[in-house]
Design an enzyme around this catalytic site. Structure first.
Site, short mmCIF file in Angstrom:
data_model
loop_
_atom_site.label_atom_id
_atom_site.label_comp_id
_atom_site.label_asym_id
_atom_site.label_seq_id
_atom_site.Cartn_x
_atom_site.Cartn_y
_atom_site.Cartn_z
N CYS A 175 -7.12 -53.96 -66.21
CA CYS A 175 -8.40 -54.02 -66.93
C CYS A 175 -8.99 -55.42 -66.88
O CYS A 175 -10.20 -55.60 -66.72
CB CYS A 175 -8.23 -53.58 -68.38
N HIS A 199 -12.76 -57.04 -66.26
CA HIS A 199 -13.42 -57.32 -67.53
C HIS A 199 -13.06 -58.64 -68.18
O HIS A 199 -13.58 -58.96 -69.24
CB HIS A 199 -13.18 -56.15 -68.49
N ARG A 208 -13.90 -42.44 -70.01
CA ARG A 208 -14.13 -43.67 -69.26
C ARG A 208 -12.82 -44.26 -68.75
O ARG A 208 -12.77 -44.76 -67.63
CB ARG A 208 -14.87 -44.68 -70.14
N CYS A 214 -12.21 -45.15 -64.94
CA CYS A 214 -11.82 -46.50 -64.52
C CYS A 214 -10.53 -46.46 -63.70
O CYS A 214 -10.43 -47.10 -62.65
CB CYS A 214 -11.59 -47.40 -65.74
#
Lengths: 104, 276, 111
Positions: free
Chosen positions: B190, B194, B233, B237
Site C-alpha cells: 500500500c 500511497h 476498493r 487495489c
C-alpha cells in the site's frame, strides 16, 4: 411500479439558468450478460424533453452509450425566479418519468 | 570470558528480528501523519480527506462541480428508506446501534473482545440482521452500499477516535503488516503508491495519501457507476498489482481497515463521496 | 570460560537456523526436463494453492494455469507445457514473495 426518480437543481445567474438533472435509470446497452450467460435486454432512455414554462426548449435523443443513472446539465436563457423547468423522458420499453423545479 | 564480536552481533541481530520492538498504535499514527505533513507541508492534514482532489487543482475544480449535484444522492435516498424499513419481527436497524444508528459511523471499525474480531459497519449491519432472523446481505450488494451510504451521510463531520485495546493489538498489527506487505506480480504494498509515491502520477491518476483513506466511504466511483465500500476498493487495489483479491469483510481486510482507520484518527468523516 | 563460549556459539547457530527455516525448496523448473504438461500443471496448482493459503496468490498464476489446462484439453502439449512452466514459475515467485515479506514489511513502516 413507482416512477423512476428525476432529481433536479437549478441556479439563475444573469437571467441564464444552469439546470442539472440526475435521472435514475439502468441504461442497459443490451450487450451485457447476466450470471447465467443470458443477454440482459436493452433498456435505455430514448428521448428527453426539457420544458421552460410549458414551452419545449430542448429535446434530446439518447442511445446506449449513455451511462447508468445519467447526469445531464443544460442552460436556459431568459430565466426568471418563479419559472418552472420540467424534464421528462421516455425509454425504449415505453416507460416514462418526469421531474420539475421552480426556479428561485 | 571473551565472546567474539561476530557471535555477539549474530545473537543481537537474530534476537532483534524475532522480537522487533512493537511501537504502540499512537506512535505509529504520529509517524504516519508526520510523513504526510513533511511530504505536503502546504496541505492541511484534514484536507487529505478529499484524496487526490487535495493534490491536484484542476481535478479538484471538476470534482467540486460534480459535488454540487453528487451522484451518490440516489444511494443515500435508497439507504434512508432501507434503514427505516422494519424487519419481519417488528424490530429495525435503529435498535442495533447507538443513537438509533444516526451519526455513528465514526465508531467503526471497533474491536469486539467477546467475538475476538474487528467489527466493521458492514459486519455490524449483518450481525443486526442475523440477530433479527433476517438473511444477511452480500457485502458487495447494492443494499449494503445504500445503507452504509445513508449511515455515512448522517455521520458527516464526526471524527474518528478508534481505540486499540490490549485484546485488539494483534489484529491492529496484522492490519499494519498487510499495509506494508508487498503483494502481486508488481510487488507493491500500500505504501508503494500511497506513501512513497503520494502526489505522483500513476498513468492518468494522481496518487492520494493514505491519511484520509478511511474518511469518505462508501464511495461512488465513476468507474463502478455505483456506490461501493472500502473492501471493494481493497479487492480492486490488490488485483491492480496482480495479487488475488481476498473476500470482502474477510479477517485480513477487516484488520487492514482497523489499522487504516486508526491512522485516520482525528480526521473528520466526509462520506459518502464521489471519486473518479 | 570455554563452556560459556561454546553455549553462545551453539545458541547463535540455533537462532540463525531457526530464523532461516523456510518451506521445502520449491521445485526448479529446469530440474524437470521430461515432465509433461499435466505433471507441471499439477505442480503449479499445488504451489498456487499454497500461495492462496498464505493470501499471496497472483492473478497471473491462476490465468496461466487456466490457459495451460485449456491448451492441454485441445491436445496442444507444447503450448500447455510453456504455460504450465510459467505458471509454476510465478507460483513459486509468489511463495518466495510471501516468505520474504514475513520480515521485510517492517522495513517500510513509517518511523
Amino acid at each position: 411500479m413507482e416512477a423512476r426518480k428525476v432529481k433536479m437543481r437549478g441556479k439563475i445567474k444573469n437571467t441564464v439558468a444552469q439546470i442539472k438533472v440526475l435521472m435514475e435509470h439502468p441504461m442497459e446497452t443490451g450487450t451485457r450478460r447476466d450470471e447465467a450467460g443470458d443477454v440482459i435486454p436493452a433498456h435505455f432512455i430514448q428521448e428527453v424533453i426539457c420544458q421552460h414554462n410549458d414551452q419545449v426548449v430542448l429535446s434530446v435523443e439518447w442511445g446506449t452509450s449513455i451511462s447508468k443513472n445519467p447526469y445531464f446539465a443544460f442552460k436556459i436563457n431568459d430565466a426568471n425566479p418563479g419559472d418552472v423547468v420540467k424534464v421528462s423522458w421516455t425509454d425504449n420499453l415505453g416507460e416514462t418519468s418526469a421531474g420539475d423545479i421552480t426556479l428561485k | 570470558m571473551k565472546i567474539s564480536l561476530g557471535i555477539m552481533l549474530t545473537l543481537v541481530l537474530t534476537l532483534g528480528s524475532i522480537c522487533s520492538v512493537h511501537a504502540d498504535p499512537e506512535s505509529d499514527r504520529l509517524a504516519f501523519v508526520r510523513f504526510y505533513t513533511e511530504r505536503f507541508p502546504n496541505i492541511d492534514i484534514q484536507a487529505h480527506q478529499d484524496g487526490a482532489y487535495a493534490l491536484d487543482a484542476a481535478k479538484r475544480e471538476q470534482w467540486l462541480e460534480m459535488e454540487e449535484f453528487p451522484p451518490y444522492e440516489l444511494a443515500v435516498d435508497e439507504g434512508e428508506a432501507l434503514f427505516a424499513l422494519a424487519f419481519k419481527n417488528g424490530n429495525n436497524y435503529a435498535g442495533c446501534f447507538d443513537n438509533a444508528g444516526v451519526g455513528v459511523k465514526q465508531q467503526f471499525p471497533m474491536f469486539d473482545a467477546v467475538s475476538n474480531q474487528v467489527v466493521t459497519l458492514e459486519l455490524a449491519i449483518n450481525q443486526c440482521r442475523q440477530a433479527n432472523q433476517e438473511p444477511e446481505l452480500a457485502y458487495l450488494s447494492d443494499e449494503m452500499a445504500y445503507i452504509t451510504a445513508y449511515m455515512a451521510f448522517t455521520s458527516r463531520g464526526n471524527t474518528f477516535a478508534i481505540s486499540v485495546p490490549q485484546a485488539g493489538v494483534a489484529a491492529y498489527e496484522q492490519g499494519k503488516q498487510f499495509f506494508y506487505e508487498r503483494r502481486g506480480k508488481l510487488d507493491f504494498d500500500c505504501s508503494s503508491c500511497h506513501m512513497t509515491n503520494a502526489g505522483n502520477n500513476l498513468r492518468a491518476e494522481v496518487l492520494s495519501a493514505s491519511v484520509g483513506h478511511a474518511t469518505h466511504w462508501p464511495t461512488y466511483r465513476f468507474k463502478w457507476e455505483q456506490v461501493g465500500g472500502l473492501h471493494k476498493r481493497f479487492v480492486e487495489c490488490n488485483e491492480q498489482v496482480g495479487a488475488e483479491g481476498l473476500a470482502p469483510q474477510s479477517e485480513a481486510y477487516r484488520n487492514l481497515e482497523y489499522f487504516l482507520t486508526y491512522m485516520n484518527n482525528g480526521m473528520a468523516l466526509n462520506g459518502p463521496a464521489s471519486r473518479k | 570460560m570455554h563452556k560459556a563460549r561454546l553455549i553462545c556459539v551453539v545458541g547463535a547457530l540455533m537462532l540463525t537456523s531457526a530464523c532461516g527455516q523456510s518451506e521445502p525448496e520449491p521445485e526448479s523448473v529446469d530440474a524437470l526436463p521430461e515432465a509433461t504438461a499435466a505433471v507441471v500443471i499439477d505442480q503449479a496448482r499445488a504451489a498456487y494453492e499454497l500461495a492462496r493459503q498464505k493470501q499471496h496468490a497472483w492473478t497471473l498464476t491462476a490465468d496461466l494455469i487456466e490457459s495451460a489446462s485449456i491448451a492441454l484439453a485441445n491436445n496442444d502439449e507444447a503450448q500447455a507445457l510453456v504455460d504450465a512452466k510459467r505458471a509454476l514459475f510465478t507460483a513459486n515467485a509468489s511463495l518466495a514473495q510471501a516468505e520474504k515479506e514475513q520480515h521485510a514489511w517492517r522495513s517500510r513502516v513509517a518511523q
